[in-house]
Design an enzyme around this catalytic site. Structure first.
Site, PDB file in Angstrom:
ATOM      1  CE1 TYR A  95      -3.552   2.677   0.602  1.00 53.69           C
ATOM      2  CE2 TYR A  95      -2.249   3.327   2.508  1.00 53.69           C
ATOM      3  CZ  TYR A  95      -3.282   3.573   1.621  1.00 53.69           C
ATOM      4  OH  TYR A  95      -4.027   4.725   1.741  1.00 53.69           O
ATOM      5  CE  LYS A 144      -3.170   5.732  -1.352  1.00 58.72           C
ATOM      6  NZ  LYS A 144      -4.187   6.499  -2.107  1.00 58.72           N
ATOM      7  CB  THR A 204     -13.165   5.866   3.953  1.00 64.05           C
ATOM      8  OG1 THR A 204     -11.862   5.283   3.848  1.00 64.05           O
ATOM      9  CG2 THR A 204     -13.062   7.384   3.901  1.00 64.05           C
TER      10      THR A 204
END
Length: 317
Positions: free
Chosen positions: A190, A194, A227
């Site tokens: 991840y 990014k 989220t």
């Protein structure tokens, strides 16, 4: 491209065919200013900040990926409220249509990615973080570049806004194993995706500037946002989020603020190559300024997606 032409809303909201882009990047045509400040990597939730009011944007177009929920949905909603023609790019037709309906209702009455998932691949065979969070956006941006360059004009540049994360500060780009196939770590994969987004944005801005295009590219850091991206994290982290999310996390609306700001703020007209957090330019990881690494990633990304590599010439013709 679908839509609901029978509804008169302050903005038109459309949904486009499935996109490889997963995270909440915003690729906007001629965008100029939206609202207050506002990823996934800051510490505690900031105090509320005064609302910034931006003028209507009735003649501008925004394409929002990951616009069916979370930060992407909030970004699309706020851009629509400014009168923009908003296009949602997603890979779930039912959810996209539902998001269109909700945004139209909210507009009248008043961005998709993965994080720390188990090791798996996309339909094209790419490691999921790298494929959805990064390569999808790389490809979509390149496919839209001609249109963006035609849309931009002096004093009214088209804008490309990419959503990264503070997680990039701990990321490492393994050019020998971008697919994380030899040693997989959900957090490492991840963070690498990014980090790749920041390197991509800086190189894109240099190419655009060198060719004299009226297009700018910036990258935003939304902060720690509450989220569904956190559904794959360690159960202890999920528990903390559930119990203290209201205190430590930004809401999706708050998380979308910097994306909207980057898309339309007048002070960013003609300004590119910035890493924006809470609506202010800040330094990204030192590695991201390595132009050689930027070029290497761009060239490899072109190979993986079949995009023509213009890096050797240094120009976007």
């Amino acid at each position: 491209m679908g839509g609901s032409p029978g509804i008169r809303a302050p903005a038109a909201i459309d949904q486009v065919a499935p996109s490889a882009a997963g995270d909440s990047a915003v690729i906007a045509r001629s965008l100029a200013p939206p609202f207050p400040r506002g990823e996934e990597g800051a510490s505690a939730r900031p105090r509320p900040q005064p609302r910034v009011v931006f003028p209507p944007q009735p003649d501008r177009v925004a394409i929002v990926t990951g616009g069916t929920d979370g930060i992407g949905y909030s970004t699309a909603k706020h851009l629509a409220r400014l009168g923009m023609h908003v296009i949602l790019a997603g890979n779930n037709d039912r959810r996209s249509q539902e998001a269109v309906r909700r945004i139209q209702e909210e507009t009248l009455n008043d961005k998709a990615g993965v994080m720390m998932v188990p090791q798996r691949t996309t339909r094209d065979g790419f490691e999921e973080h790298f494929g959805l969070n990064y390569l999808g956006h790389f490809l979509l941006t390149n496919l839209l570049l001609d249109t963006l360059k035609e849309s931009g004009s002096p004093g009214r540049c088209a804008r490309v806004i990419t959503v990264s994360s503070a997680t990039h500060y701990v990321g490492e780009l393994n050019m020998e194993d971008l697919q994380s196939s030899h040693s997989y770590s959900p957090h490492g994969a991840y963070a690498q995706s990014k980090l790749a987004l920041v390197l991509f944005t800086y190189h894109l801005q240099r190419l655009l500037a060198s060719s004299g295009s009226h297009v700018t590219a910036n990258v935003v850091d939304p902060g720690v946002v509450n989220t569904d991206l956190y559904r794959h994290v360690f159960w202890g982290t999920g528990l903390v989020k559930k119990l203290l999310g209201w205190l430590l996390f930004k809401t999706p609306n708050e998380g979308a603020r910097t994306s909207v700001y980057a898309a339309v703020a007048p002070e960013l007209e003609g300004v590119g190559g910035c890493y924006l957090y809470n609506e202010k330019a800040t330094k990204s990881l030192q590695t991201t300024y390595d132009e050689k690494l930027q070029r290497q990633l761009w060239a490899r990304s072109c190979e993986m997606t079949g995009v023509l590599d213009v890096t050797q010439e240094g120009l976007l013709m």
